[in-house]
Motif scaffolding. Structure first.
Motif, PDB file in Angstrom:
ATOM      1  N   LYS A 377      31.100  15.208  -1.457  1.00 57.10           N
ATOM      2  CA  LYS A 377      29.999  14.986  -0.509  1.00 57.10           C
ATOM      3  C   LYS A 377      29.454  13.564  -0.562  1.00 57.10           C
ATOM      4  CE  LYS A 377      28.864  19.873  -0.886  1.00 57.10           C
ATOM      5  NZ  LYS A 377      28.073  20.880  -1.615  1.00 57.10           N
ATOM      6  N   ILE A 378      29.822  12.792  -1.583  1.00 58.44           N
ATOM      7  CA  ILE A 378      29.331  11.423  -1.686  1.00 58.44           C
ATOM      8  C   ILE A 378      29.822  10.624  -0.482  1.00 58.44           C
ATOM      9  CG2 ILE A 378      29.443   9.279  -3.033  1.00 58.44           C
ATOM     10  CD1 ILE A 378      29.595  10.982  -5.541  1.00 58.44           C
ATOM     11  N   GLY A 379      28.889   9.956   0.196  1.00 56.15           N
ATOM     12  CA  GLY A 379      29.196   9.190   1.400  1.00 56.15           C
ATOM     13  C   GLY A 379      28.938   9.945   2.687  1.00 56.15           C
ATOM     14  N   ASP A 406      19.540  27.704  -4.252  1.00 57.92           N
ATOM     15  CA  ASP A 406      20.671  26.782  -4.261  1.00 57.92           C
ATOM     16  C   ASP A 406      20.248  25.424  -4.807  1.00 57.92           C
ATOM     17  OD1 ASP A 406      22.461  28.641  -3.153  1.00 57.92           O
ATOM     18  OD2 ASP A 406      21.819  28.167  -1.112  1.00 57.92           O
ATOM     19  N   ASN A 407      21.182  24.498  -4.810  1.00 59.95           N
ATOM     20  CA  ASN A 407      20.892  23.157  -5.291  1.00 59.95           C
ATOM     21  C   ASN A 407      20.020  22.407  -4.289  1.00 59.95           C
ATOM     22  OD1 ASN A 407      23.160  23.412  -3.612  1.00 59.95           O
ATOM     23  ND2 ASN A 407      24.032  21.478  -4.301  1.00 59.95           N
ATOM     24  N   ILE A 408      19.653  21.162  -4.610  1.00 59.30           N
ATOM     25  CA  ILE A 408      18.725  20.377  -3.805  1.00 59.30           C
ATOM     26  C   ILE A 408      19.248  18.956  -3.665  1.00 59.30           C
ATOM     27  CG2 ILE A 408      16.663  21.721  -4.363  1.00 59.30           C
ATOM     28  CD1 ILE A 408      16.018  19.664  -6.531  1.00 59.30           C
ATOM     29  N   ILE A 409      18.570  18.173  -2.827  1.00 55.88           N
ATOM     30  CA  ILE A 409      18.879  16.750  -2.669  1.00 55.88           C
ATOM     31  C   ILE A 409      17.654  15.948  -3.091  1.00 55.88           C
ATOM     32  CG2 ILE A 409      19.623  14.922  -1.111  1.00 55.88           C
ATOM     33  CD1 ILE A 409      20.731  17.063   0.762  1.00 55.88           C
ATOM     34  N   TYR A 410      17.845  15.017  -4.042  1.00 61.73           N
ATOM     35  CA  TYR A 410      16.807  14.066  -4.412  1.00 61.73           C
ATOM     36  C   TYR A 410      16.918  12.866  -3.472  1.00 61.73           C
ATOM     37  CZ  TYR A 410      16.137  16.651  -8.762  1.00 61.73           C
ATOM     38  OH  TYR A 410      15.869  17.634  -9.687  1.00 61.73           O
ATOM     39  N   ILE A 411      15.832  12.544  -2.789  1.00 62.93           N
ATOM     40  CA  ILE A 411      15.854  11.495  -1.773  1.00 62.93           C
ATOM     41  C   ILE A 411      14.881  10.399  -2.196  1.00 62.93           C
ATOM     42  CG2 ILE A 411      15.455  10.985   0.666  1.00 62.93           C
ATOM     43  CD1 ILE A 411      15.820  14.214   0.908  1.00 62.93           C
ATOM     44  N   VAL A 423      15.423  14.831   8.576  1.00 63.30           N
ATOM     45  CA  VAL A 423      15.908  13.455   8.656  1.00 63.30           C
ATOM     46  C   VAL A 423      17.379  13.394   8.254  1.00 63.30           C
ATOM     47  CG1 VAL A 423      13.638  12.476   8.173  1.00 63.30           C
ATOM     48  CG2 VAL A 423      15.163  13.005   6.272  1.00 63.30           C
ATOM     49  N   LYS A 424      18.007  12.257   8.540  1.00 62.11           N
ATOM     50  CA  LYS A 424      19.391  12.060   8.140  1.00 62.11           C
ATOM     51  C   LYS A 424      19.424  11.401   6.764  1.00 62.11           C
ATOM     52  CE  LYS A 424      21.463  11.992  12.706  1.00 62.11           C
ATOM     53  NZ  LYS A 424      22.039  13.341  12.469  1.00 62.11           N
ATOM     54  N   VAL A 425      20.210  11.998   5.868  1.00 59.20           N
ATOM     55  CA  VAL A 425      20.298  11.501   4.491  1.00 59.20           C
ATOM     56  C   VAL A 425      21.765  11.258   4.141  1.00 59.20           C
ATOM     57  CG1 VAL A 425      19.943  12.083   2.051  1.00 59.20           C
ATOM     58  CG2 VAL A 425      18.182  12.656   3.745  1.00 59.20           C
ATOM     59  N   LYS A 426      22.040  10.067   3.607  1.00 62.23           N
ATOM     60  CA  LYS A 426      23.382   9.737   3.137  1.00 62.23           C
ATOM     61  C   LYS A 426      23.463   9.978   1.643  1.00 62.23           C
ATOM     62  CE  LYS A 426      26.899   6.106   3.176  1.00 62.23           C
ATOM     63  NZ  LYS A 426      27.240   4.737   3.671  1.00 62.23           N
ATOM     64  N   TYR A 433      24.637  19.770 -10.391  1.00 66.18           N
ATOM     65  CA  TYR A 433      24.537  20.682  -9.256  1.00 66.18           C
ATOM     66  C   TYR A 433      23.876  20.036  -8.042  1.00 66.18           C
ATOM     67  CZ  TYR A 433      25.762  24.479 -12.463  1.00 66.18           C
ATOM     68  OH  TYR A 433      26.405  25.286 -13.353  1.00 66.18           O
ATOM     69  N   ASP A 434      23.004  19.059  -8.268  1.00 64.25           N
ATOM     70  CA  ASP A 434      22.196  18.496  -7.199  1.00 64.25           C
ATOM     71  C   ASP A 434      22.782  17.191  -6.671  1.00 64.25           C
ATOM     72  OD1 ASP A 434      20.330  20.594  -7.469  1.00 64.25           O
ATOM     73  OD2 ASP A 434      19.406  19.554  -9.170  1.00 64.25           O
ATOM     74  N   LEU A 435      22.282  16.786  -5.493  1.00 62.12           N
ATOM     75  CA  LEU A 435      22.741  15.564  -4.840  1.00 62.12           C
ATOM     76  C   LEU A 435      21.625  14.535  -4.820  1.00 62.12           C
ATOM     77  CD1 LEU A 435      24.470  17.218  -1.721  1.00 62.12           C
ATOM     78  CD2 LEU A 435      25.473  16.748  -3.961  1.00 62.12           C
ATOM     79  N   VAL A 436      22.008  13.258  -4.655  1.00 66.18           N
ATOM     80  CA  VAL A 436      21.051  12.154  -4.536  1.00 66.18           C
ATOM     81  C   VAL A 436      21.399  11.389  -3.275  1.00 66.18           C
ATOM     82  CG1 VAL A 436      20.123  10.078  -5.627  1.00 66.18           C
ATOM     83  CG2 VAL A 436      20.892  11.981  -7.060  1.00 66.18           C
ATOM     84  N   GLY A 437      20.367  10.991  -2.509  1.00 70.66           N
ATOM     85  CA  GLY A 437      20.674  10.283  -1.273  1.00 70.66           C
ATOM     86  C   GLY A 437      19.552   9.427  -0.772  1.00 70.66           C
ATOM     87  N   ASP A 438      19.828   8.714   0.329  1.00 70.80           N
ATOM     88  CA  ASP A 438      18.867   7.838   0.972  1.00 70.80           C
ATOM     89  C   ASP A 438      18.718   8.207   2.439  1.00 70.80           C
ATOM     90  OD1 ASP A 438      18.353   6.003  -1.240  1.00 70.80           O
ATOM     91  OD2 ASP A 438      20.410   5.287  -0.948  1.00 70.80           O
ATOM     92  N   VAL A 439      17.493   8.063   2.940  1.00 70.04           N
ATOM     93  CA  VAL A 439      17.257   8.268   4.361  1.00 70.04           C
ATOM     94  C   VAL A 439      17.857   7.110   5.149  1.00 70.04           C
ATOM     95  CG1 VAL A 439      15.483   8.478   6.146  1.00 70.04           C
ATOM     96  CG2 VAL A 439      15.149   9.560   3.925  1.00 70.04           C
ATOM     97  N   ILE A 440      18.541   7.430   6.238  1.00 70.08           N
ATOM     98  CA  ILE A 440      19.084   6.406   7.103  1.00 70.08           C
ATOM     99  C   ILE A 440      18.580   6.628   8.519  1.00 70.08           C
ATOM    100  CG2 ILE A 440      21.164   6.146   5.681  1.00 70.08           C
ATOM    101  CD1 ILE A 440      22.671   7.754   7.841  1.00 70.08           C
ATOM    102  N   ASP A 441      18.668   5.617   9.365  1.00 73.30           N
ATOM    103  CA  ASP A 441      18.274   5.786  10.753  1.00 73.30           C
ATOM    104  C   ASP A 441      19.490   6.191  11.578  1.00 73.30           C
ATOM    105  OD1 ASP A 441      19.769   3.472  11.241  1.00 73.30           O
ATOM    106  OD2 ASP A 441      17.999   2.178  11.060  1.00 73.30           O
ATOM    107  N   GLU A 442      19.321   6.347  12.867  1.00 72.94           N
ATOM    108  CA  GLU A 442      20.382   6.841  13.727  1.00 72.94           C
ATOM    109  C   GLU A 442      21.611   5.943  13.710  1.00 72.94           C
ATOM    110  OE1 GLU A 442      20.531   9.751  15.177  1.00 72.94           O
ATOM    111  OE2 GLU A 442      18.534  10.327  14.500  1.00 72.94           O
ATOM    112  N   SER A 443      21.401   4.638  13.404  1.00 76.09           N
ATOM    113  CA  SER A 443      22.531   3.713  13.371  1.00 76.09           C
ATOM    114  C   SER A 443      23.293   3.762  12.075  1.00 76.09           C
ATOM    115  CB  SER A 443      22.031   2.287  13.613  1.00 76.09           C
ATOM    116  OG  SER A 443      21.217   1.854  12.519  1.00 76.09           O
ATOM    117  N   GLY A 444      22.787   4.560  11.093  1.00 79.12           N
ATOM    118  CA  GLY A 444      23.473   4.703   9.803  1.00 79.12           C
ATOM    119  C   GLY A 444      22.991   3.725   8.759  1.00 79.12           C
ATOM    120  N   LYS A 445      21.858   3.035   9.014  1.00 74.20           N
ATOM    121  CA  LYS A 445      21.334   2.049   8.062  1.00 74.20           C
ATOM    122  C   LYS A 445      20.165   2.614   7.276  1.00 74.20           C
ATOM    123  CE  LYS A 445      22.690  -1.845  10.954  1.00 74.20           C
ATOM    124  NZ  LYS A 445      22.218  -3.040  11.673  1.00 74.20           N
TER     125      LYS A 445
END
Length: 445
Positions: A377-379, A406-411, A423-426, A433-445
């Motif tokens: 799921k990374i990426g 279930d597991n969670i996402i740390y943002i 929101v969209k999170v990369k 078990y859990d994921l880590v991510g960043d919020v991105i905008d519609e353009s993927g940034k």
């Protein structure tokens, strides 16, 4: 006169949570609700009585809350739920700490029972067994304000040999589509965005009041309610999945591509002993079908180890099934020998140490599977609902994740979002078990 303050402790499953919310909704106009038991004049414990560990937790919680009668201001302790429905007056006799005992059909009587106790000052038992109505009404949500469980049916007709639920909750009975939609509309007006449909057996919804299964039609109507963004389904028996429902899940963008399908085992011998109406071949066929028709589907299941007569070969067959089919989320439970069930008197009961060993082994197997799946799921970018903040991170979930189980996402924190947003999170990393991510905008940034 100052209103009594009422505190609630809710144990067990999400169906119990709905009951607790209904209880609070029925008494809200008479009493003040508090989250602090030290402030409560009345404490209600909504118990679970499904398996031995749940029963013990319920008893321990009742005893813990009873201390607030001597150490703080509590004047009345009320016990309700599956444990009280199952054991009734026997529990009342053994636990004099309980002032009012109710079953699962008695919630609408609560205010009357409280007034009766205040007048009489003696124990009251009100665990009825003949009422097979479905508890409905106004609720006070105990979940995040953007998520709510909606129970669409009560009871169960499956009579698995290990399960006491049909004796506690009664026969399967569906709510009408109109009543469910009315509740969803009310929840939407309160700010709820995610509706989680629950029942002991979702897939049979409607068979008792309509001409056949109607879950697919209900799901479509729920998704059409204004401001509802996600619809999630829990507890769909694999043998009851049908084409119209699969198509609705596949084609409806608001329906989470996620199913909780309780398999319990994969050995045909054990499935038969469990009274399950399916086979290994049928389970594999439905998994293959779901993955073919809904390629992004997330599958969760529950499994029981140590069922009577489970041999090493049966267990190894289950473990190899997990390795091959790589289900996304798996809950594993040791078999609990529950009195009143056919399995409890079967020959071939398994030693507790063997059960625990098998449970650990299966969980280690699933741990490796989840690590492998999470690395893939990374990426990836997911629509993610923000549930809460722990100070350093926002905590969120994508469509693959049900709350609390279930597991969670740390943002990583950002000023762009707030709790309840979708929101969209990369995904950038994993923590087991859990994921880590960043919020991105519609353009993927």
């Amino acid at each position: 006169m100052e209103k009594f303050k009422v505190g609630m402790v809710s144990l067990g499953c999400d169906k119990n949570r709905v009951d607790s919310e209904l209880i609070l909704g029925t008494i809200n106009k008479y009493y003040e609700i508090t989250n602090n038991p030290k402030e409560a004049d009345i404490i209600i414990v909504n118990t679970c009585g499904f398996i031995e560990s749940a029963k013990q937790e319920s008893i321990d919680t009742i005893l813990e809350m009873a201390r607030y009668k001597t150490d703080y201001k509590c004047k009345m302790l009320i016990a309700t739920g599956c444990l009280t429905q199952r054991y009734g007056d026997e529990l009342l006799e053994q636990m004099p700490e309980i002032d009012i005992l109710m079953g699962v059909n008695d919630y609408m009587k609560l205010h009357k029972l409280i007034l009766e106790f205040i007048k009489e000052q003696k124990q009251i038992s009100s665990a009825t067994y003949s009422d097979l109505s479905i508890n409905e009404g106004e609720r006070i949500l105990t979940t995040n304000t953007h998520t709510a469980y909606v129970r669409i049916a009560e009871g169960c007709n499956n009579f698995c040999t290990y399960c006491i639920i049909p004796k506690i909750r009664g026969k399967f009975r569906s709510r009408t589509i109109e009543s469910v939609i009315k509740e969803v509309e009310s929840l939407s007006l309160q700010g709820v965005k995610e509706i989680i449909l629950i029942a002991q057996d979702l897939t049979n919804y409607g068979v008792d009041i309509y001409d056949g299964k109607m879950l697919h039609k209900l799901v479509k109507k729920v998704s059409e309610v204004e401001n509802i963004e996600w619809v999630r389904l829990l507890y769909c028996y694999p043998e009851e999945m049908y084409d119209e429902l699969i198509e609705e899940i596949s084609s409806n963008n608001k329906v989470a591509k996620y199913l909780d399908i309780p398999i319990q085992h994969i050995s045909n011998k054990i499935l038969k002993l469990m009274g399950r109406k399916t086979s290994k071949e049928d389970i594999i066929n439905i998994i293959d079908k779901l993955r073919e028709r809904i390629p992004e589907i997330t599958l969760r299941t529950s499994l029981i180890v140590g069922f009577p007569n489970e041999s090493n070969e049966d267990f190894n067959e289950l473990k190899e099934f997990l390795k091959e089919y790589k289900l996304d989320n798996v809950g594993v439970f040791s078999y609990s020998q529950e009195e009143g069930t056919p399995a409890a008197i079967m020959n071939g009961q398994i030693d507790e140490s063997v059960k625990e060993s098998r449970l650990r082994e299966l969980m280690l197997t699933q741990r490796k599977i989840m690590l492998d799946l999470n690395n893939l799921k990374i990426g990836n970018i997911y629509d993610t609902i923000i549930d809460r903040s722990n100070g350093e991170f926002y905590i969120g979930r994508n469509y693959m994740m049900s709350p609390e189980i279930d597991n969670i996402i740390y943002i990583r924190k950002t000023n762009k979002i707030k709790i309840g947003d979708v929101v969209k999170v990369k995904i950038t990393d994993i923590q087991e078990y859990d994921l880590v991510g960043d919020v991105i905008d519609e353009s993927g940034k």
